[in-house]
Design an enzyme around this catalytic site. Structure first.
Site, PDB file in Angstrom:
ATOM      1  CE  LYS A 205       0.661   2.085   3.219  1.00 23.61           C
ATOM      2  NZ  LYS A 205       1.945   2.704   3.734  1.00 23.61           N
TER       3      LYS A 205
ATOM      4  CE1 TYR B 285      -1.292   0.052   7.578  1.00 26.99           C
ATOM      5  CE2 TYR B 285      -0.367   2.202   7.070  1.00 26.99           C
ATOM      6  CZ  TYR B 285      -0.236   0.836   7.156  1.00 26.99           C
ATOM      7  OH  TYR B 285       0.937   0.242   6.810  1.00 26.99           O
TER       8      TYR B 285
HETATM    9  P1  NAD Z   1      12.432   2.134   1.590  1.00 31.88           P
HETATM   10  O1  NAD Z   1      12.868   3.465   1.076  1.00 31.88           O
HETATM   11  O2  NAD Z   1      13.037   1.666   2.861  1.00 31.88           O
HETATM   12  O3  NAD Z   1      12.700   1.004   0.485  1.00 31.88           O
HETATM   13  C1  NAD Z   1      12.433   1.200  -0.877  1.00 31.88           C
HETATM   14  C2  NAD Z   1      13.336   0.327  -1.728  1.00 31.88           C
HETATM   15  O4  NAD Z   1      13.097   0.636  -3.099  1.00 31.88           O
HETATM   16  C3  NAD Z   1      14.824   0.553  -1.470  1.00 31.88           C
HETATM   17  O5  NAD Z   1      15.486  -0.695  -1.426  1.00 31.88           O
HETATM   18  C4  NAD Z   1      15.279   1.350  -2.694  1.00 31.88           C
HETATM   19  O6  NAD Z   1      16.641   1.087  -3.032  1.00 31.88           O
HETATM   20  C5  NAD Z   1      14.355   0.797  -3.765  1.00 31.88           C
HETATM   21  N1  NAD Z   1      14.191   1.675  -4.924  1.00 31.88           N
HETATM   22  C6  NAD Z   1      14.130   1.233  -6.196  1.00 31.88           C
HETATM   23  N2  NAD Z   1      13.981   2.256  -7.041  1.00 31.88           N
HETATM   24  C7  NAD Z   1      13.945   3.382  -6.290  1.00 31.88           C
HETATM   25  C8  NAD Z   1      13.815   4.765  -6.602  1.00 31.88           C
HETATM   26  N3  NAD Z   1      13.670   5.194  -7.855  1.00 31.88           N
HETATM   27  N4  NAD Z   1      13.830   5.647  -5.584  1.00 31.88           N
HETATM   28  C9  NAD Z   1      13.926   5.239  -4.297  1.00 31.88           C
HETATM   29  N5  NAD Z   1      14.066   3.926  -3.943  1.00 31.88           N
HETATM   30  C10 NAD Z   1      14.080   3.019  -4.933  1.00 31.88           C
HETATM   31  O7  NAD Z   1      10.845   2.182   1.691  1.00 31.88           O
HETATM   32  P2  NAD Z   1       9.906   1.240   2.572  1.00 31.88           P
HETATM   33  O8  NAD Z   1       9.612   1.931   3.852  1.00 31.88           O
HETATM   34  O9  NAD Z   1      10.460  -0.129   2.614  1.00 31.88           O
HETATM   35  O10 NAD Z   1       8.544   1.297   1.705  1.00 31.88           O
HETATM   36  C11 NAD Z   1       8.392   0.544   0.523  1.00 31.88           C
HETATM   37  C12 NAD Z   1       6.896   0.356   0.237  1.00 31.88           C
HETATM   38  O11 NAD Z   1       6.318  -0.351   1.317  1.00 31.88           O
HETATM   39  C13 NAD Z   1       6.091   1.655   0.114  1.00 31.88           C
HETATM   40  O12 NAD Z   1       5.102   1.492  -0.846  1.00 31.88           O
HETATM   41  C14 NAD Z   1       5.456   1.821   1.479  1.00 31.88           C
HETATM   42  O13 NAD Z   1       4.249   2.543   1.454  1.00 31.88           O
HETATM   43  C15 NAD Z   1       5.213   0.390   1.871  1.00 31.88           C
HETATM   44  N6  NAD Z   1       5.216   0.206   3.320  1.00 31.88           N
HETATM   45  C16 NAD Z   1       4.212  -0.522   3.868  1.00 31.88           C
HETATM   46  C17 NAD Z   1       4.202  -0.755   5.227  1.00 31.88           C
HETATM   47  C18 NAD Z   1       3.141  -1.628   5.832  1.00 31.88           C
HETATM   48  O14 NAD Z   1       3.042  -1.685   7.052  1.00 31.88           O
HETATM   49  N7  NAD Z   1       2.362  -2.336   5.038  1.00 31.88           N
HETATM   50  C19 NAD Z   1       5.196  -0.213   6.053  1.00 31.88           C
HETATM   51  C20 NAD Z   1       6.227   0.510   5.456  1.00 31.88           C
HETATM   52  C21 NAD Z   1       6.227   0.714   4.082  1.00 31.88           C
END
Ligand code: NAD
Length: 364
Positions: free
Chosen positions: A98, A183
């Site tokens: 999400k 959420y």
């Molecule tokens: P994050 O920034 O920690 O990780 C993102 C990953 O994508 C990194 O490994 C990064 O290298 C990669 N990536 C690839 N192309 C990229 C670009 N062009 N720019 C930036 N990063 C790039 O983010 P996250 O917190 O892991 O979030 C990722 C997804 O998960 C989002 O959609 C977020 O909304 C979702 N999320 C959901 C929950 C949940 O509880 N369901 C919690 C946190 C995040």
């Protein structure tokens, strides 16, 4: 089933990959990362063979890998649509984090392209697979304390470092609203089963804080549902972590605090006891929420059934988010089309296991 985890950022490393240890029906069989060395280190930690480490260019070659049944997309929001469509074209089912996308149009494309490829799409709305939320839905729908009148929720935090992709509108789609507000947009919809018909919204964007050059900080909105239930929520990026949900009915209020965290979800019920007011607290057995949702998707794929939270669930949330943004920009009330059927965007409800998954009272 074999899963390819796409994107090795914070959520993948701290929740999803460790979650495989608690899953019964899925295992991680491939990784997709832009950084080869990081991919190799994580692959060796989780027993993924080197040949199953992909990058964003050769991602489409997943089509030749029978060890992958579905991909789990954990990338910045604006990339969800592209990687969903490419996975479906490669013949893989898709579990997508999400918010599903950054626009209604992209969300609809994800649904239609998965349908065209004959592949299932599930949005990772972990709360709809969680015992505490399932119990709250039951209490609302069965009118345990009478007809629900009002629901209120807050989901906010103050931990994003300045400059993160979440603060870049083109990557995130918006600020606190699509990231953490979603959420309870979703919760207000699944608790009632209804779709909102009137929406209002307001937002703040502090000029003196570089995190909010492009996105909103606090987003506050109201949703009015056809049965008369009224819901208000507030999401934020600049206040101390705070995640609660409270449901008001004639004979009691009940809710969860915390409501949207990874663990320790706790239900509170406040009601009259003789001349006094009593407060009961219920705790729920801890389960890794990501293991539960991945297992669910694998079971629905195997059974040929729709997931509880298919793409249509995400599309509808994006329609509501759009209405909130429009209301905040223009002022006044934005109307949405009435939907008479309950749960019209969801797949069949989750059958909870008999042992260990129900809430139990832990004192009053
Ligand atoms: P994050 O920034 O920690 O990780 C993102 C990953 O994508 C990194 O490994 C990064 O290298 C990669 N990536 C690839 N192309 C990229 C670009 N062009 N720019 C930036 N990063 C790039 O983010 P996250 O917190 O892991 O979030 C990722 C997804 O998960 C989002 O959609 C977020 O909304 C979702 N999320 C959901 C929950 C949940 O509880 N369901 C919690 C946190 C995040």
């Amino acid at each position: 089933m074999g899963v390819a985890v796409v994107g090795l950022g914070n959520l993948s490393l701290t929740q999803i990959l460790p979650g495989f240890g608690e899953a019964k029906h899925v295992k991680v069989t491939a990784l997709v990362s832009g950084e080869r060395e990081k991919g190799q280190a994580i692959a060796s930690q989780y027993g993924v063979p080197e040949k199953n480490i992909y990058d964003y260019k050769n991602y489409d070659q997943l089509k030749d890998n029978p060890e992958v049944d579905f991909v789990y997309i954990v990338l910045p929001n604006s990339l969800h649509a592209e990687y969903t469509v490419r996975a479906a074209k490669a013949g893989k089912h898709v579990l997508c984090e999400k918010p599903m996308a950054t626009s209604v149009k992209d969300a609809e494309t994800m649904v239609s392209e998965c349908q065209r490829a004959g592949k299932k799409l599930m949005i990772a709305y972990r709360m709809l697979y969680n015992s505490a939320h399932i119990e709250a839905i039951r209490m609302v729908r069965e009118k345990q304390f009478g007809e629900v009148r009002f629901i209120n929720a807050v989901n906010g935090q103050n931990d994003a470092p300045s400059g993160q992709w979440r603060q870049i509108k083109a990557l995130a789609g918006g600020g606190s609203l699509p990231d953490v507000g979603i959420y309870f947009v979703n919760a207000f919809r699944y608790l009632t089963g209804e779709e909102p018909i009137e929406v209002t919204g307001q937002m703040t964007q502090p000029k003196n804080d570089p995190r909010f050059r492009e996105i909103e900080d606090v987003s506050t909105f109201t949703l009015r549902f056809p049965s008369g239930v009224f819901a208000t929520g507030s999401a934020g990026y600049s206040y101390h972590e705070n995640r609660h949900l409270r449901i008001m009915a004639p004979d009691a209020w009940f809710g969860l605090d915390p409501a949207f965290s990874y663990d320790n979800l706790t239900m509170q019920i406040g009601r009259k006891a003789g001349k006094a007011n009593s407060m009961e607290e219920r705790r729920f057995s801890p389960k890794n929420q990501f293991a539960v949702e991945m297992d669910h998707f694998s079971e629905r794929i195997r059974a040929g059934k729709e997931a509880r939270t298919p793409g249509s669930e995400g599309v509808q949330d994006h329609r509501v988010l759009d209405a909130i943004y429009h209301a905040a920009a223009a002022g006044g009330v934005v109307k949405l089309p009435a939907v008479s059927q309950l749960d019209s965007t969801r797949g069949p409800a989750v059958e909870e296991e008999k042992s260990g998954s129900n809430g139990f009272p832990s004192g009053t």
